[in-house]
Design a protein around this motif. Structure first.
Motif, short mmCIF file in Angstrom:
data_model
loop_
_atom_site.label_atom_id
_atom_site.label_comp_id
_atom_site.label_asym_id
_atom_site.label_seq_id
_atom_site.Cartn_x
_atom_site.Cartn_y
_atom_site.Cartn_z
N GLY A 72 -10.32 0.11 6.20
CA GLY A 72 -11.04 0.57 7.45
C GLY A 72 -11.40 1.94 7.71
N HIS A 73 -11.32 2.65 6.66
CA HIS A 73 -11.78 3.82 6.76
C HIS A 73 -12.96 4.45 7.43
N HIS A 74 -14.14 3.79 7.33
CA HIS A 74 -15.22 3.94 8.11
C HIS A 74 -14.93 3.72 9.59
N ARG A 75 -14.13 2.37 9.82
CA ARG A 75 -14.02 2.28 11.39
C ARG A 75 -13.25 3.22 11.86
N TRP A 76 -12.04 3.93 11.10
CA TRP A 76 -11.16 4.87 11.66
C TRP A 76 -12.13 6.03 11.98
N ALA A 77 -12.98 6.50 10.86
CA ALA A 77 -13.76 7.77 11.05
C ALA A 77 -14.65 7.51 12.43
N THR A 78 -15.24 6.32 12.46
CA THR A 78 -16.00 5.93 13.86
C THR A 78 -15.18 5.96 14.97
N ASN A 79 -14.09 5.43 15.04
CA ASN A 79 -13.19 5.81 16.15
C ASN A 79 -12.97 7.08 16.40
N LEU A 80 -12.67 7.87 15.64
CA LEU A 80 -12.51 9.24 15.86
C LEU A 80 -13.64 9.80 16.49
N ARG A 81 -14.76 9.58 16.00
CA ARG A 81 -15.96 10.14 16.33
C ARG A 81 -16.37 9.84 17.61
N LEU A 82 -16.23 8.48 17.98
CA LEU A 82 -16.42 8.14 19.55
C LEU A 82 -15.27 8.57 20.51
N ARG A 83 -14.24 8.86 20.11
CA ARG A 83 -13.10 9.20 21.06
C ARG A 83 -13.72 10.78 21.16
N MET A 105 -18.45 7.71 3.93
CA MET A 105 -19.93 7.89 3.74
C MET A 105 -20.44 8.21 5.25
N PRO A 106 -21.23 9.36 5.36
CA PRO A 106 -21.35 9.58 6.89
C PRO A 106 -22.40 8.62 7.36
N HIS A 107 -23.20 8.22 6.54
CA HIS A 107 -24.38 7.10 7.21
C HIS A 107 -23.67 5.87 7.34
N VAL A 108 -22.83 5.48 6.96
CA VAL A 108 -21.89 4.23 7.29
C VAL A 108 -21.21 4.50 8.64
N VAL A 109 -20.43 5.65 8.89
CA VAL A 109 -19.77 5.94 9.79
C VAL A 109 -20.98 5.76 11.19
N GLU A 110 -21.88 6.50 10.87
CA GLU A 110 -23.02 6.70 12.11
C GLU A 110 -23.30 5.15 12.40
N ASP A 111 -23.71 4.22 11.33
CA ASP A 111 -24.04 3.03 11.57
C ASP A 111 -23.12 2.35 12.20
N ARG A 112 -21.87 2.35 12.01
CA ARG A 112 -20.83 1.67 12.86
C ARG A 112 -20.70 2.30 14.15
N ALA A 113 -20.73 3.40 14.14
CA ALA A 113 -20.62 4.20 15.63
C ALA A 113 -21.81 3.65 16.49
N ALA A 114 -23.03 3.56 15.91
CA ALA A 114 -23.95 3.20 16.98
C ALA A 114 -23.77 1.72 17.38
N LEU A 115 -23.10 0.87 16.57
CA LEU A 115 -22.88 -0.32 16.77
C LEU A 115 -21.94 -0.52 17.91
N MET A 116 -20.79 0.41 17.90
CA MET A 116 -19.88 0.40 18.67
C MET A 116 -20.31 0.97 20.20
N ARG A 117 -21.30 2.11 20.08
CA ARG A 117 -21.65 2.64 21.44
C ARG A 117 -22.67 1.37 22.10
N ALA A 118 -23.13 0.65 21.52
CA ALA A 118 -23.91 -0.40 22.02
C ALA A 118 -22.97 -1.53 22.71
N THR A 119 -22.04 -1.93 21.87
CA THR A 119 -21.22 -2.97 22.65
C THR A 119 -19.88 -2.54 23.20
#
Length: 427
Positions: A221-232, A133-147
């Motif tokens: 960890g599908h959302h975390r994988w999608a988050t990693n790809l986005r941040l990369r 779900m895109p909103h979950v990926v964005e939520d996780r991405a924002a947390l990873m960007r911050a930390t």
């Protein structure tokens, strides 16, 4: 998973990293600072329990609590930085791969934690099997960007033939498990956890050479994988963002358990859910307790699509859907194995067509614990939809065909405990 199609030149690329770990003397206990993965901690009482277990519990990083998303993420970043400054957390002295063991009374699992080079989906090196779900990926991405940290590993599986020679990942894992561990703790779920570091260049080379011949399936960890790809994609390469934190388990040696993830429908009472079915499904009330109802579900699921609805004090077995209804509601362009999944029938037929419920958090909750799903339905007046697990072979086969299942179709486990080793991208 089957790795017959892999190539030596383009497989898993796992590298050592300086793991960030709790300093045992600075916390109450290692068990008290760990947590299940963020998406398993779904109930407020579970979050409160973890927060109160120890003031430094990892849940304060993976699920920070504040009034706005921006404030939550900033709070997590500030907490991480303060724990590092205070010596609550500290990086290991040198880059390592980590052998991780989980043991219970009836299960032993060992795998390797490392930083995995992130591949694009079309590379076929890491295979997802569920939608996100895109909103979950964005939520996780924002947390990873911050930390600027990987706070918890994905769980990936790869599959050898189960045989191992004198060299390779498996022999290194088994030899390492005979040594004194970096840490050892038992969490309240009864699992005993041990962690070792692998720093010897020859052993690292054995592991890396072996893994380079394999592909992997995302188990959790599908959302975390999608988050990693986005941040990369947001950072120029090369950088630390080219890699993500993973636990790799060879399921030929250590098979995972595959469990179902249940649905709780907030706004649909059981009586309304049953009435909407009409004669399109067979509906039978089965006796409790819960274990008996799950046995009945297992028997019915062996013959076709089946679910148990609960929340009104009884268990209702729903099976034998009308073939005409399935033909009208399930997309025909997918493989038969996908069209006949319980999750497909639930989402495409029941949720979308019969009950007309959107897949949004205010309508549907995804809960791993079966009893907790039933209890929530009975307490809050909605409907618990209990699912039967999908076989691992079905998951693997669909992933290899490039077909993703409806999200939250499976729960592989045991999942790694969060908090035993982190990856701070600044180290």
């Amino acid at each position: 998973m089957n790795t017959a199609g892999h190539t030596d030149a383009h497989g898993l690329d796992l590298i050592p990293f300086r793991g960030v770990r709790y300093i045992p003397e600075r916390v109450g206990s290692l068990a008290a600072v760990t947590s299940p993965p963020y998406d398993v901690v779904v109930r407020p009482d579970g979050l409160l329990h973890l927060e109160s277990a120890d003031p430094h519990n990892i849940v304060r990083l993976i699920l920070p609590q504040a009034t706005t998303p921006a404030a939550r993420n900033q709070q997590a970043a500030d907490t991480l930085h303060s724990w590092l400054a205070e010596g609550i957390l500290a990086p290991d002295a040198e880059p390592s791969l980590y052998v991780y063991e989980q043991r219970s009374s009836d299960m032993l699992q060992r795998g390797i934690i490392g930083a995995l080079r992130l591949s694009e989906a079309e590379d076929g090196v890491v295979l997802p099997h569920e939608d996100v779900m895109p909103h979950v990926v964005e939520d996780r991405a924002a947390l990873m960007r911050a930390t600027s940290a990987n706070l918890e590993p994905l769980l990936l599986t790869y599959r050898t033939d189960g045989e191992s020679g004198p060299t390779g990942a498996a022999p290194v894992v088994e030899r390492t498990a005979l040594r004194e561990p970096l840490l050892s703790t038992t969490t309240e779920d009864g699992f005993h956890h041990r962690l070792w570091s692998v720093t010897d260049p020859a052993e690292l080379a054995e592991i890396q050479s072996d893994l380079s011949r394999h592909q992997a399936l995302i188990a959790d960890g599908h959302h975390r994988w999608a988050t990693n790809l986005r941040l990369r994609s947001e950072h120029p390469s090369p950088s630390a963002w080219d890699y993500g934190l993973v636990l790799l388990v060879d399921t030929a040696r250590y098979p995972l358990r595959v469990r179902a993830i249940h649905r709780y429908l907030h706004r649909l009472p059981v009586a309304d859910a049953l009435a909407a079915l009409g004669d399109s499904f067979r509906v039978r009330t089965v006796g409790g307790p819960l274990g008996h109802a799950l046995d009945a579900l297992g028997e019915a699921a062996a013959k076709g699509n089946a679910f148990v609805l609960a929340g009104d004090g009884a268990f209702h077995l729903v099976d034998q859907p009308s073939q005409g209804l399935l033909d009208r509601t399930i997309p025909g362009e997918y493989p038969a194995a996908w069209r006949t999944l319980d999750a497909t029938v639930l989402h495409a037929t029941l949720l979308d067509h019969v009950w007309r419920i959107p897949d949004t958090p205010d309508h549907i909750a995804y809960i791993h614990d079966t009893a907790a799903t039933v209890e929530k339905a009975e307490r809050d007046g909605g409907t618990a939809v209990l699912m039967h697990p999908v076989r691992e072979e079905v998951v693997r086969d669909l992933a290899q065909q490039g077909v993703t299942m409806p999200r939250k179709s499976t729960s592989f486990g045991p999942k790694p405990a969060t908090g035993l080793v982190l990856r701070d991208l600044s180290f």
